[in-house]
Design a protein around this motif. Structure first.
Motif, PDB file in Angstrom:
ATOM      1  N   ILE A  56       0.863  -1.183   0.000  1.00 13.50           N
ATOM      2  CA  ILE A  56       0.000   0.000   0.000  1.00 13.50           C
ATOM      3  C   ILE A  56       0.896   1.230   0.000  1.00 13.50           C
ATOM      4  N   SER A  57       0.860   1.993  -1.083  1.00 11.16           N
ATOM      5  CA  SER A  57       1.722   3.173  -1.190  1.00 11.16           C
ATOM      6  C   SER A  57       0.935   4.441  -0.876  1.00 11.16           C
ATOM      7  N   VAL A  58       1.598   5.378  -0.208  1.00 13.05           N
ATOM      8  CA  VAL A  58       1.004   6.673   0.141  1.00 13.05           C
ATOM      9  C   VAL A  58       1.951   7.753  -0.366  1.00 13.05           C
ATOM     10  N   GLU A  59       1.477   8.565  -1.294  1.00 15.55           N
ATOM     11  CA  GLU A  59       2.318   9.601  -1.886  1.00 15.55           C
ATOM     12  C   GLU A  59       1.577  10.931  -1.906  1.00 15.55           C
ATOM     13  N   MET A  60       2.344  12.019  -1.937  1.00 18.33           N
ATOM     14  CA  MET A  60       1.749  13.348  -1.909  1.00 18.33           C
ATOM     15  C   MET A  60       2.265  14.203  -3.054  1.00 18.33           C
ATOM     16  N   LYS A  61       1.363  15.015  -3.605  1.00 17.66           N
ATOM     17  CA  LYS A  61       1.724  16.015  -4.604  1.00 17.66           C
ATOM     18  C   LYS A  61       1.103  17.336  -4.181  1.00 17.66           C
ATOM     19  N   LEU A  62       1.866  18.414  -4.282  1.00 18.74           N
ATOM     20  CA  LEU A  62       1.389  19.725  -3.845  1.00 18.74           C
ATOM     21  C   LEU A  62       0.669  20.444  -4.971  1.00 18.74           C
ATOM     22  N   ASP A  63      -0.550  20.902  -4.689  1.00 19.45           N
ATOM     23  CA  ASP A  63      -1.273  21.792  -5.592  1.00 19.45           C
ATOM     24  C   ASP A  63      -1.025  23.209  -5.087  1.00 19.45           C
ATOM     25  N   ALA A  64      -0.020  23.877  -5.660  1.00 21.97           N
ATOM     26  CA  ALA A  64       0.390  25.192  -5.168  1.00 21.97           C
ATOM     27  C   ALA A  64      -0.674  26.251  -5.417  1.00 21.97           C
ATOM     28  N   THR A  65      -1.500  26.060  -6.434  1.00 22.73           N
ATOM     29  CA  THR A  65      -2.533  27.048  -6.746  1.00 22.73           C
ATOM     30  C   THR A  65      -3.612  27.079  -5.672  1.00 22.73           C
ATOM     31  N   LEU A  66      -4.079  25.903  -5.262  1.00 21.73           N
ATOM     32  CA  LEU A  66      -5.141  25.817  -4.251  1.00 21.73           C
ATOM     33  C   LEU A  66      -4.598  25.635  -2.844  1.00 21.73           C
ATOM     34  N   LEU A  67      -3.272  25.570  -2.703  1.00 23.88           N
ATOM     35  CA  LEU A  67      -2.633  25.316  -1.407  1.00 23.88           C
ATOM     36  C   LEU A  67      -3.219  24.061  -0.765  1.00 23.88           C
ATOM     37  N   GLN A  68      -3.192  22.979  -1.534  1.00 24.08           N
ATOM     38  CA  GLN A  68      -3.705  21.702  -1.057  1.00 24.08           C
ATOM     39  C   GLN A  68      -2.678  20.599  -1.310  1.00 24.08           C
ATOM     40  N   ALA A  69      -2.681  19.635  -0.419  1.00 24.36           N
ATOM     41  CA  ALA A  69      -1.891  18.425  -0.627  1.00 24.36           C
ATOM     42  C   ALA A  69      -2.805  17.375  -1.248  1.00 24.36           C
ATOM     43  N   ILE A  70      -2.357  16.764  -2.337  1.00 27.34           N
ATOM     44  CA  ILE A  70      -3.104  15.678  -2.960  1.00 27.34           C
ATOM     45  C   ILE A  70      -2.422  14.381  -2.535  1.00 27.34           C
ATOM     46  N   VAL A  71      -3.073  13.642  -1.652  1.00 29.32           N
ATOM     47  CA  VAL A  71      -2.503  12.404  -1.123  1.00 29.32           C
ATOM     48  C   VAL A  71      -3.128  11.228  -1.866  1.00 29.32           C
ATOM     49  N   THR A  72      -2.291  10.453  -2.541  1.00 27.98           N
ATOM     50  CA  THR A  72      -2.756   9.311  -3.324  1.00 27.98           C
ATOM     51  C   THR A  72      -2.382   8.017  -2.621  1.00 27.98           C
ATOM     52  N   ILE A  73      -3.361   7.127  -2.482  1.00 31.80           N
ATOM     53  CA  ILE A  73      -3.154   5.831  -1.839  1.00 31.80           C
ATOM     54  C   ILE A  73      -3.442   4.756  -2.875  1.00 31.80           C
ATOM     55  N   ASN A 111      -6.130  -0.571  -7.853  1.00 31.19           N
ATOM     56  CA  ASN A 111      -6.834   0.707  -7.841  1.00 31.19           C
ATOM     57  C   ASN A 111      -6.176   1.686  -6.875  1.00 31.19           C
ATOM     58  N   TYR A 112      -6.603   2.938  -6.980  1.00 32.39           N
ATOM     59  CA  TYR A 112      -6.091   3.958  -6.071  1.00 32.39           C
ATOM     60  C   TYR A 112      -7.219   4.906  -5.685  1.00 32.39           C
ATOM     61  N   THR A 113      -7.009   5.617  -4.605  1.00 26.29           N
ATOM     62  CA  THR A 113      -7.923   6.663  -4.183  1.00 26.29           C
ATOM     63  C   THR A 113      -7.079   7.852  -3.749  1.00 26.29           C
ATOM     64  N   TYR A 114      -7.709   9.012  -3.605  1.00 27.85           N
ATOM     65  CA  TYR A 114      -6.926  10.177  -3.203  1.00 27.85           C
ATOM     66  C   TYR A 114      -7.780  11.126  -2.371  1.00 27.85           C
ATOM     67  N   ALA A 115      -7.102  12.015  -1.667  1.00 23.82           N
ATOM     68  CA  ALA A 115      -7.780  13.027  -0.859  1.00 23.82           C
ATOM     69  C   ALA A 115      -7.056  14.353  -1.025  1.00 23.82           C
ATOM     70  N   ARG A 116      -7.831  15.427  -1.056  1.00 24.73           N
ATOM     71  CA  ARG A 116      -7.263  16.779  -1.093  1.00 24.73           C
ATOM     72  C   ARG A 116      -7.362  17.382   0.304  1.00 24.73           C
ATOM     73  N   ILE A 117      -6.250  17.890   0.801  1.00 27.93           N
ATOM     74  CA  ILE A 117      -6.196  18.401   2.168  1.00 27.93           C
ATOM     75  C   ILE A 117      -5.649  19.823   2.141  1.00 27.93           C
ATOM     76  N   ASN A 118      -6.392  20.749   2.747  1.00 25.64           N
ATOM     77  CA  ASN A 118      -5.975  22.150   2.784  1.00 25.64           C
ATOM     78  C   ASN A 118      -4.742  22.328   3.662  1.00 25.64           C
ATOM     79  N   LEU A 119      -3.836  23.199   3.218  1.00 27.09           N
ATOM     80  CA  LEU A 119      -2.610  23.475   3.952  1.00 27.09           C
ATOM     81  C   LEU A 119      -2.512  24.955   4.303  1.00 27.09           C
ATOM     82  N   THR A 120      -1.755  25.259   5.356  1.00 24.89           N
ATOM     83  CA  THR A 120      -1.448  26.638   5.731  1.00 24.89           C
ATOM     84  C   THR A 120       0.048  26.735   5.979  1.00 24.89           C
TER      85      THR A 120
END
Length: 242
Positions: A56-73, A111-120
């Motif tokens: 089970i892999s957990v990876e993150m990509k930064l969405d700098a425009t929306l200031l969100q972390a996109i975490v893909t599992i 398969n994979y799923t993902y979540a968008r998480i707001n950052l500050t």
């Protein structure tokens, strides 16, 4: 004399006050380590050594425009995965810049799923920390033991050739189509599944393209619960369930 004694007493209490302040500071908050070891495992079958939480892999990509972390599992195991994954982020100054808990339910193999998480207070490269809780692996859809459906196999093979193989004209075929050797559809007890044979020297891109193209285009129409790719030498290289 009394003045000197009073001064010494006041100095003594001042030192005590400083000691109390230094020992009563806030202790650092605990952080989640990116550990592949589940804290709790329930309802899991007897898994071979290769079928562990490491798949089970957990990876993150930064969405700098929306200031969100996109975490893909992603689930690279052969079993359906369930679990709770708390995540936490730190900026380049070591400050917390976000956290959340991701609940994963019935994540099928491949398969994979993902979540968008707001950052500050986000930095260019925030660090991701995570852990696994209440994980379980369950048997997925069958990929063997079914009866070959020759008609469905022929139909999908022809359609796949027209859509991705240039209908026999290599000039119009996709670059990865030649890696596909054979497509077979099997009827199991309550569902159907596809077993696709690819060349031994197929690239990872070709394998992924073929597997996802077959699943995405034919799973619904033919009731496919699973698509598995194997090489000509028998190695399983791709699995996706729906």
């Amino acid at each position: 004399m009394k003045s000197k004694i009073l001064s010494l007493v006041l100095a003594f209490y001042f030192v005590l006050a400083l000691s109390a302040c230094s020992s009563g500071g806030n202790s650092p908050s605990p952080t989640l380590s990116p550990s592949p070891t589940p804290t709790t495992t329930t309802d899991s079958p007897d898994l071979p050594d290769s079928e562990t939480i490491d798949k089970i892999s957990v990876e993150m990509k930064l969405d700098a425009t929306l200031l969100q972390a996109i975490v893909t599992i992603k689930n690279d195991s052969d079993y359906v995965f369930n679990g709770t994954i708390p995540v936490r982020f730190e900026n380049n100054r070591g400050e917390s810049c976000g956290d959340d808990i991701i609940f994963v339910e019935d994540l099928k193999p491949g398969n994979y799923t993902y979540a968008r998480i707001n950052l500050t207070n986000v930095s260019n490269n925030p660090a991701l920390y995570y852990d696994f809780f209440s994980t379980s692996f369950e048997e997925g859809a069958p990929s063997s033991g079914g009866e070959l459906n020759e008609d469905a196999s022929a139909e999908i093979t022809e359609s796949f050739d027209i859509g991705f193989g240039g209908a026999g004209n290599p000039e119009y075929a996709t670059s990865w189509y030649p890696s596909c050797v054979k497509i077979e559809i099997f009827n199991a007890e309550n569902s159907a599944y596809a077993t696709v044979t690819v060349k031994d020297d197929s690239t990872e891109e070709a394998i992924s393209r073929i597997g996802n193209a077959i699943f995405g285009n034919y799973a619904k129409d033919y009731g496919l619960s699973k698509v598995t790719l194997i090489t000509e030498s028998g190695e399983e290289v791709f699995t996706r369930e729906g």
